[in-house]
Design a protein around this motif. Structure first.
Motif, short mmCIF file in Angstrom:
data_model
loop_
_atom_site.label_atom_id
_atom_site.label_comp_id
_atom_site.label_asym_id
_atom_site.label_seq_id
_atom_site.Cartn_x
_atom_site.Cartn_y
_atom_site.Cartn_z
N ASP A 45 14.56 7.95 -0.23
CA ASP A 45 13.23 7.86 0.36
C ASP A 45 13.31 7.15 1.70
N SER A 46 12.39 7.46 2.61
CA SER A 46 12.43 6.89 3.96
C SER A 46 11.86 5.48 4.03
N LEU A 47 11.35 4.94 2.93
CA LEU A 47 10.74 3.61 2.94
C LEU A 47 11.81 2.53 3.09
N LEU A 48 11.72 1.75 4.18
CA LEU A 48 12.64 0.64 4.43
C LEU A 48 12.11 -0.67 3.87
N ALA A 49 10.82 -0.91 4.10
CA ALA A 49 10.20 -2.18 3.72
C ALA A 49 8.69 -2.00 3.73
N LYS A 50 8.00 -3.01 3.24
CA LYS A 50 6.54 -3.01 3.26
C LYS A 50 6.06 -4.31 3.90
N LEU A 51 5.14 -4.19 4.84
CA LEU A 51 4.49 -5.34 5.47
C LEU A 51 3.10 -5.46 4.87
N ILE A 52 2.85 -6.57 4.18
CA ILE A 52 1.55 -6.81 3.54
C ILE A 52 0.88 -7.98 4.25
N VAL A 53 -0.34 -7.78 4.72
CA VAL A 53 -1.07 -8.80 5.48
C VAL A 53 -2.41 -9.06 4.82
N THR A 54 -2.74 -10.34 4.59
CA THR A 54 -3.96 -10.73 3.89
C THR A 54 -4.79 -11.67 4.74
N GLY A 55 -6.11 -11.50 4.69
CA GLY A 55 -7.03 -12.38 5.40
C GLY A 55 -8.26 -12.66 4.56
N ARG A 56 -9.13 -13.54 5.06
CA ARG A 56 -10.31 -13.91 4.28
C ARG A 56 -11.31 -12.75 4.15
N ASP A 57 -11.30 -11.82 5.13
CA ASP A 57 -12.10 -10.60 5.06
C ASP A 57 -11.36 -9.51 5.82
#
Length: 388
Positions: free
Chosen positions: A184-196
């Protein structure tokens, strides 16, 4: 016959269910940004739903799993049409690639919960009250957005990840990793969280600007552009993305550029900007920074104007070339066969994606240079189509 739902969103519910009949819906996700029906960006909770739509999704997801006696973690998927109609799509009986956005907005470890269910432990979780804040996941795939997201195997020469509050990285590679064409071409995942949602978007723009991946093309330029686009941000017109938005708006170049002013670091000195339609691409020319004045300009212009070459000779318009690096998994022609423009010549597979190679002119197949099982590289001649 089924009703066709144009410009529909892909919305799903994360479910946990134990063997004692307890079913808990721990939130929704929007996964509408897709190419070839495969997701690129996901977020939780799903934005811009009415209270009625959200209730319908939660109640039906729980009812579906309860009716069939489902046990484990799972995802109940829906299409949400332009007129607001919510239609059941399918149940994925496993954790999804995008499950981290639910973890970040609920505080749950979904993998641990799945293991507890398998061990026979009863669920002890509340429902909607779990939701806190907003999260995005950006799949970092080795694909080239400028070439219709074709997979791009290669070697990672640099892999510099962002940090800071609200940033999580799930990665399977590092600088020096060789990315082959059989996975699969997926290297990594960037997950970003905020208050809204707006806070999470601001953090995502900063994190994507800091991210640096070199050695092969990736979808990062697409991510940088989409977090600025009003269709995705929801400015003024509201949330306008749908499961065909990339094909109909991004690839066609309608208002979406590969680079986003103000969010992308200045390009290295050995790159030149090339405009293709309405999109601007950054092309790296190693050694360009060593040149000065008109010399650098001449080199850049020469590269841009040069035709593809085959063994040092000018490329011929009758040559059928491999669209990407991969393996020939199908061959539909043989030497001497007559073909017309549009006929299937071969199928090349890379990173779980099949790409049809078709004749671009009428004629007879000559100099067939590949067979099933051969590995090809991008632009490699596969055959020639000559006159009868």
């Amino acid at each position: 016959m089924e009703r066709y739902l144009p410009r529909a969103r892909h919305v799903e519910a994360q479910v946990l269910a134990d063997r004692y009949g307890a079913v808990v819906v721990v939130g929704t996700r929007d996964c509408s940004l897709q190419r070839r029906h495969q997701k690129l960006v996901e977020e939780a909770p799903a934005p811009f739903l009415t209270g009625g739509q959200r209730r319908a999704i939660h109640e039906s997801a729980a009812a579906i799993c309860r009716e069939v006696g489902y046990e484990s973690a799972g995802t109940v998927e829906y299409l949400v049409a332009e007129d607001g109609t919510v239609s059941f799509l399918e149940v994925n009986a496993r954790l999804q690639v995008e499950h981290p956005v639910t973890e970040e907005t609920t505080g749950l470890d979904l993998v641990a919960e799945q293991l507890r269910i398998a061990a026979g432990d009863p669920l002890q979780l509340p429902d909607e009250s779990l939701i806190r804040g907003h999260a995005f996941e950006f799949r970092l795939n080795s694909e080239d957005p400028a070439r219709n997201f074709l997979p791009a195997p290669g070697t990672l020469t640099a892999f510099v990840l962002p940090g800071g509050p609200g940033v999580r990285i799930d990665s399977g590679v590092e600088a020096g990793s060789v990315v082959g064409g059989r996975f699969d071409s997926l290297l990594a995942k960037l997950i970003v969280t905020g208050r809204d949602r707006n806070h999470a978007l601001a953090r995502a723009r900063r994190a994507l600007a800091e991210l640096r991946i070199e050695g092969l093309p990736t979808v990062v330029p697409f991510h940088r552009s989409v977090v600025e686009h009003p269709d995705f941000v929801g400015d003024g017109r509201g949330f306008a993305v749908h499961t065909r938005w990339i094909e109909e708006n991004y690839i066609t170049g309608d208002g979406v550029t590969v680079t986003s002013p103000g969010t992308v670091p200045d390009p290295p000195p050995d790159t030149v900007a090339v405009r293709v339609g309405t999109r601007e691409l950054s092309v790296r020319l190693p050694g360009l920074a060593l040149l000065r004045g008109t010399a650098a300009t001449s080199v850049a212009a020469g590269i841009a104007d040069r035709s593809l070459r085959d063994n040092g000779q000018p490329a011929r318009s009758d040559v059928v070339r491999a669209p990407m690096q991969g393996m020939v998994v199908g061959l539909s022609v043989e030497e001497g066969q007559r073909v017309t423009a549009g006929d299937l010549v071969a199928v090349v597979e890379a990173m779980k994606m099949e790409n049809a190679v078709r004749a671009h002119i009428d004629g007879v197949v000559r100099e067939l240079a590949v067979k099933v099982g051969d590995t090809v590289v991008q632009d490699m001649p596969m055959c020639r189509i000559g006159a009868a």
